[in-house]
Write an enzyme that holds these catalytic residues in place. Structure first.
Site, mmCIF file in Angstrom:
data_model
loop_
_atom_site.group_PDB
_atom_site.id
_atom_site.type_symbol
_atom_site.label_atom_id
_atom_site.label_comp_id
_atom_site.label_asym_id
_atom_site.label_seq_id
_atom_site.Cartn_x
_atom_site.Cartn_y
_atom_site.Cartn_z
ATOM 1 N N ASN A 283 3.658 3.717 21.178
ATOM 2 C CA ASN A 283 4.148 4.397 19.958
ATOM 3 C C ASN A 283 5.607 4.085 19.664
ATOM 4 O OD1 ASN A 283 1.754 5.963 20.817
ATOM 5 N ND2 ASN A 283 2.316 7.222 19.054
ATOM 6 N N LYS B 110 -8.338 -2.831 15.308
ATOM 7 C CA LYS B 110 -7.271 -3.615 15.941
ATOM 8 C C LYS B 110 -7.821 -4.415 17.122
ATOM 9 C CE LYS B 110 -3.409 -3.714 15.083
ATOM 10 N NZ LYS B 110 -2.636 -4.525 14.114
ATOM 11 N N THR C 187 -1.760 -2.930 19.373
ATOM 12 C CA THR C 187 -1.462 -1.577 19.839
ATOM 13 C C THR C 187 -2.058 -1.318 21.216
ATOM 14 O OG1 THR C 187 -2.010 0.731 19.380
ATOM 15 C CG2 THR C 187 -3.499 -0.877 18.476
ATOM 16 N N ASP C 188 -1.461 -0.372 21.927
ATOM 17 C CA ASP C 188 -2.034 0.027 23.227
ATOM 18 C C ASP C 188 -3.336 0.812 23.044
ATOM 19 O OD1 ASP C 188 -0.910 2.359 22.185
ATOM 20 O OD2 ASP C 188 0.282 2.839 23.958
ATOM 21 N N GLU C 189 -3.591 1.276 21.803
ATOM 22 C CA GLU C 189 -4.782 2.120 21.577
ATOM 23 C C GLU C 189 -6.086 1.355 21.811
ATOM 24 O OE1 GLU C 189 -4.776 4.686 18.222
ATOM 25 O OE2 GLU C 189 -2.673 5.184 18.452
ATOM 26 N N GLU D 57 -3.664 -1.418 8.189
ATOM 27 C CA GLU D 57 -3.760 0.022 8.000
ATOM 28 C C GLU D 57 -3.474 0.597 9.379
ATOM 29 O OE1 GLU D 57 -4.152 1.899 5.388
ATOM 30 O OE2 GLU D 57 -4.466 0.304 3.934
ATOM 31 N N THR E 185 0.875 -1.175 0.000
ATOM 32 C CA THR E 185 0.000 0.000 0.000
ATOM 33 C C THR E 185 0.912 1.224 0.000
ATOM 34 O OG1 THR E 185 0.004 0.237 2.399
ATOM 35 C CG2 THR E 185 -1.675 -1.242 1.452
ATOM 36 N N TYR F 96 -1.639 19.069 17.039
ATOM 37 C CA TYR F 96 -3.086 18.964 17.243
ATOM 38 C C TYR F 96 -3.489 19.487 18.632
ATOM 39 C CZ TYR F 96 -2.882 15.534 13.375
ATOM 40 O OH TYR F 96 -2.676 14.893 12.179
ATOM 41 N N TYR G 42 -9.512 2.996 13.677
ATOM 42 C CA TYR G 42 -8.270 2.198 13.682
ATOM 43 C C TYR G 42 -8.206 1.294 14.911
ATOM 44 C CZ TYR G 42 -3.410 1.119 14.839
ATOM 45 O OH TYR G 42 -2.261 0.462 15.228
HETATM 46 P P1 NAD Z 1 2.870 0.642 8.412
HETATM 47 O O1 NAD Z 1 1.637 1.359 7.988
HETATM 48 O O2 NAD Z 1 4.170 1.330 8.333
HETATM 49 O O3 NAD Z 1 3.004 -0.700 7.553
HETATM 50 C C1 NAD Z 1 1.927 -1.540 7.277
HETATM 51 C C2 NAD Z 1 2.365 -2.545 6.213
HETATM 52 O O4 NAD Z 1 1.253 -3.429 5.967
HETATM 53 C C3 NAD Z 1 2.737 -1.903 4.871
HETATM 54 O O5 NAD Z 1 3.907 -2.473 4.364
HETATM 55 C C4 NAD Z 1 1.546 -2.212 3.986
HETATM 56 O O6 NAD Z 1 1.866 -2.307 2.597
HETATM 57 C C5 NAD Z 1 1.086 -3.554 4.554
HETATM 58 N N1 NAD Z 1 -0.337 -3.825 4.271
HETATM 59 C C6 NAD Z 1 -1.380 -2.991 4.502
HETATM 60 N N2 NAD Z 1 -2.517 -3.568 4.078
HETATM 61 C C7 NAD Z 1 -2.197 -4.797 3.617
HETATM 62 C C8 NAD Z 1 -2.935 -5.876 3.059
HETATM 63 N N3 NAD Z 1 -4.252 -5.798 2.898
HETATM 64 N N4 NAD Z 1 -2.276 -7.005 2.702
HETATM 65 C C9 NAD Z 1 -0.935 -7.092 2.851
HETATM 66 N N5 NAD Z 1 -0.182 -6.098 3.340
HETATM 67 C C10 NAD Z 1 -0.805 -4.965 3.728
HETATM 68 O O7 NAD Z 1 2.564 0.122 9.862
HETATM 69 P P2 NAD Z 1 3.530 -0.010 11.137
HETATM 70 O O8 NAD Z 1 3.587 1.283 11.824
HETATM 71 O O9 NAD Z 1 4.768 -0.702 10.713
HETATM 72 O O10 NAD Z 1 2.649 -0.997 12.038
HETATM 73 C C11 NAD Z 1 2.769 -2.417 11.896
HETATM 74 C C12 NAD Z 1 1.843 -3.087 12.892
HETATM 75 O O11 NAD Z 1 2.180 -2.674 14.217
HETATM 76 C C13 NAD Z 1 0.379 -2.729 12.716
HETATM 77 O O12 NAD Z 1 -0.376 -3.889 12.937
HETATM 78 C C14 NAD Z 1 0.114 -1.688 13.787
HETATM 79 O O13 NAD Z 1 -1.229 -1.734 14.199
HETATM 80 C C15 NAD Z 1 1.037 -2.152 14.877
HETATM 81 N N6 NAD Z 1 1.541 -1.126 15.800
HETATM 82 C C16 NAD Z 1 2.152 0.003 15.318
HETATM 83 C C17 NAD Z 1 2.676 0.925 16.215
HETATM 84 C C18 NAD Z 1 3.390 2.171 15.737
HETATM 85 O O14 NAD Z 1 3.732 3.015 16.556
HETATM 86 N N7 NAD Z 1 3.638 2.337 14.451
HETATM 87 C C19 NAD Z 1 2.580 0.695 17.598
HETATM 88 C C20 NAD Z 1 1.937 -0.455 18.048
HETATM 89 C C21 NAD Z 1 1.437 -1.372 17.141
HETATM 90 O O1 DAU Z 2 0.035 3.869 20.386
HETATM 91 C C1 DAU Z 2 0.372 3.057 19.303
HETATM 92 C C2 DAU Z 2 -0.084 3.710 18.019
HETATM 93 O O2 DAU Z 2 0.795 4.800 17.778
HETATM 94 C C3 DAU Z 2 -0.093 2.766 16.822
HETATM 95 O O3 DAU Z 2 -1.035 1.751 17.055
HETATM 96 C C4 DAU Z 2 -0.439 3.507 15.531
HETATM 97 O O4 DAU Z 2 -0.341 2.633 14.431
HETATM 98 C C5 DAU Z 2 0.540 4.654 15.367
HETATM 99 O O5 DAU Z 2 0.184 5.406 14.230
HETATM 100 C C6 DAU Z 2 0.543 5.538 16.608
HETATM 101 O O6 DAU Z 2 -0.721 6.231 16.739
HETATM 102 P P1 DAU Z 2 -0.790 7.779 17.170
HETATM 103 O O7 DAU Z 2 -2.075 8.332 16.722
HETATM 104 O O8 DAU Z 2 -0.436 7.933 18.605
HETATM 105 O O9 DAU Z 2 0.454 8.329 16.291
HETATM 106 P P2 DAU Z 2 0.640 9.683 15.443
HETATM 107 O O10 DAU Z 2 2.064 9.729 15.051
HETATM 108 O O11 DAU Z 2 -0.386 9.801 14.374
HETATM 109 O O12 DAU Z 2 0.365 10.808 16.522
HETATM 110 C C7 DAU Z 2 1.114 10.901 17.714
HETATM 111 C C8 DAU Z 2 0.555 12.059 18.523
HETATM 112 O O13 DAU Z 2 0.875 13.285 17.858
HETATM 113 C C9 DAU Z 2 -0.951 12.040 18.653
HETATM 114 O O14 DAU Z 2 -1.302 12.549 19.933
HETATM 115 C C10 DAU Z 2 -1.432 12.994 17.566
HETATM 116 C C11 DAU Z 2 -0.305 14.008 17.492
HETATM 117 N N1 DAU Z 2 -0.033 14.589 16.159
HETATM 118 C C12 DAU Z 2 0.139 13.745 15.115
HETATM 119 C C13 DAU Z 2 0.431 14.238 13.859
HETATM 120 C C14 DAU Z 2 0.594 13.297 12.688
HETATM 121 C C15 DAU Z 2 0.106 15.970 16.004
HETATM 122 O O15 DAU Z 2 -0.043 16.739 16.980
HETATM 123 N N2 DAU Z 2 0.409 16.445 14.773
HETATM 124 C C16 DAU Z 2 0.572 15.649 13.674
HETATM 125 O O16 DAU Z 2 0.831 16.154 12.574
#
Ligand code: NAD
Ligand code: DAU
Length: 354
Positions: free
Chosen positions: A187, A162, A133-135, A90, A40, A215, A158
């Site tokens: 995060n 999850k 996720t913790d969310e 996603e 994606t 935000y 989201y």
């Molecule tokens: P990301 O958005 O960077 O990556 C997601 C990946 O999944 C991408 O490579 C995308 O191409 C693939 N994907 C999406 N839809 C798909 C589909 N239908 N089939 C196959 N592949 C698909 O996400 P991330 O930040 O690396 O998060 C990975 C996992 O960890 C997620 O499950 C997310 O909920 C979880 N998570 C993320 C965070 C964070 O802070 N980023 C924290 C806690 C948990």
């Molecule tokens: O807690 C784990 C989660 O952390 C994961 O499950 C999600 O996949 C990951 O995207 C992340 O979610 P958040 O919503 O916490 O992350 P984000 O980076 O979008 O935002 C972090 C904080 O910053 C949140 O309080 C919103 C704020 N923010 C975010 C953006 C993108 C801003 O203030 N300005 C911004 O432009």
């Protein structure tokens, strides 16, 4: 963990790609990785540059959508998949608010398809590890921490998707005896994170002298964990976690968003004080914008279960982790440019209208 053919879903994303780099360096992983990713907007093969060449017998890429049940079954059969580490999702809260459909399909239906494929190969199947996720726990007030026993109260499409997938994974463990583990993490930050998320978005905008959207009042709190520590926790749970159990993963690093944004500004000012011919501290670029609907106020994780049972704790301090991260984005301008040329740019400008 004696897996021979480990399916990693979402391996071209931020955490998935870091996990593949990490796992191929571990002496106690001797198997093969089959990376299943749809690519994606968030999936980026550049994140795994060199891996196919360096590990020709141990790494395979399959571009596939986890929402396609026939294809998942086919991949399970063709490669003899005996374990899954499921990252594909996603992942961006703002996108889920704007357009929740893809979150329902990928995060819920996609997880269901993988569980069904695993169930139909149950005889040889070792482990389904689900990354969450913790969310799912909702939002905290000033006090308290999320424990594994905290009731689920997801507030965004989201986190609701999850939460749903977590319940499905747990139910497959209980009902069908599928060996499952779940981790709920806070995060992450580090290399290869798509620049729609707070830290890379702020770092790249600040570098270019563009406005920095914060935000609401900027006082929302997240608990930050360096991505490699997350990878280490996942592998620890996969190897030694009790089957059927959930483990929380966190960084013990609560920070208000505004504090992080200011810190990133200061760091960049130190490296390059002048940007695009304009003098002045980058903090001047901070722009408070309309709050995210349903914006969770505070997340903080209690990971004592993982610490006590499996002896895991984070190694990277925020100070060193954020330095490494900012340096990585500055040094990898080719990666940044390629990502920016993608659809990401129109999404960001449409989203923020600064
Ligand atoms: P990301 O958005 O960077 O990556 C997601 C990946 O999944 C991408 O490579 C995308 O191409 C693939 N994907 C999406 N839809 C798909 C589909 N239908 N089939 C196959 N592949 C698909 O996400 P991330 O930040 O690396 O998060 C990975 C996992 O960890 C997620 O499950 C997310 O909920 C979880 N998570 C993320 C965070 C964070 O802070 N980023 C924290 C806690 C948990
Ligand atoms: O807690 C784990 C989660 O952390 C994961 O499950 C999600 O996949 C990951 O995207 C992340 O979610 P958040 O919503 O916490 O992350 P984000 O980076 O979008 O935002 C972090 C904080 O910053 C949140 O309080 C919103 C704020 N923010 C975010 C953006 C993108 C801003 O203030 N300005 C911004 O432009």
């Amino acid at each position: 963990m004696k897996t021979k053919n480990l399916m990693v879903t979402g391996g071209c994303g931020f955490i998935g790609s870091n996990f593949i780099h990490y796992l191929l360096r571990q002496d106690d992983f001797t198997g093969r990785i089959i990376n299943v990713d749809k690519l994606t907007y968030a999936g980026n093969p550049d994140n795994l540059e060199g891996i196919e060449k360096n590990y020709p017998d141990r790494y395979i890429f399959e571009r596939a959508d986890i929402c396609d049940p026939g294809l998942m079954e086919d991949i399970f059969s063709r490669y003899g998949i005996d374990a899954v580490c499921h990252f594909a999702a996603e992942s961006h809260v703002d996108r889920s608010i704007k357009d929740p459909g893809a979150f329902i399909y990928t995060n819920i239906v996609g997880t269901f398809n993988l569980l069904e494929a695993a169930r139909s190969h149950a005889g040889d199947f070792i482990l389904f590890h689900h990354i969450s996720t913790d969310e799912v726990y909702g939002s905290l007030g000033k006090e308290g921490l999320f424990k594994e026993t905290t009731p689920y109260q997801p507030n965004s499409p989201y986190s609701a998707s999850k939460a749903s997938s977590d319940h499905l994974v747990r139910a497959y463990g209980k009902t069908y005896g599928l060996p499952v583990t779940i981790s709920n993490c806070s995060n992450n930050y580090g290399p290869y994170q798509f620049p729609e998320k707070l830290i890379p978005l702020i770092a790249l905008n600040a570098k270019e002298g563009e406005k920095l959207p914060v935000y609401g009042d900027g006082r929302n709190v997240r608990d930050w964990l360096y991505v490699e520590d997350h990878c280490d926790a996942i592998w620890t749970i996969m190897k030694s976690g009790r089957r059927g159990e959930t483990y929380n993963i966190g960084g013990n690093m609560e920070m208000e968003n505004i504090v992080i944004v200011e810190m990133v500004c200061d760091m960049l000012d130190e490296i390059t004080p002048i940007h695009r011919g304009k003098n002045g501290p980058r903090k001047n670029l901070i722009t408070f914008v309309k709050d995210r609907p349903g914006h969770d106020r505070r997340y903080a994780i209690d990971f004592t279960k993982l610490q006590n049972e499996l002896n895991w704790s984070p190694k990277e301090s925020f100070e060193s982790g954020i330095k490494k991260t900012i340096s990585w984005y500055l040094e990898n301008s080719k990666w940044v440019q390629r990502v920016k040329n993608n659809e990401y740019h129109s999404w960001i400008s449409e989203q923020y209208k600064l």
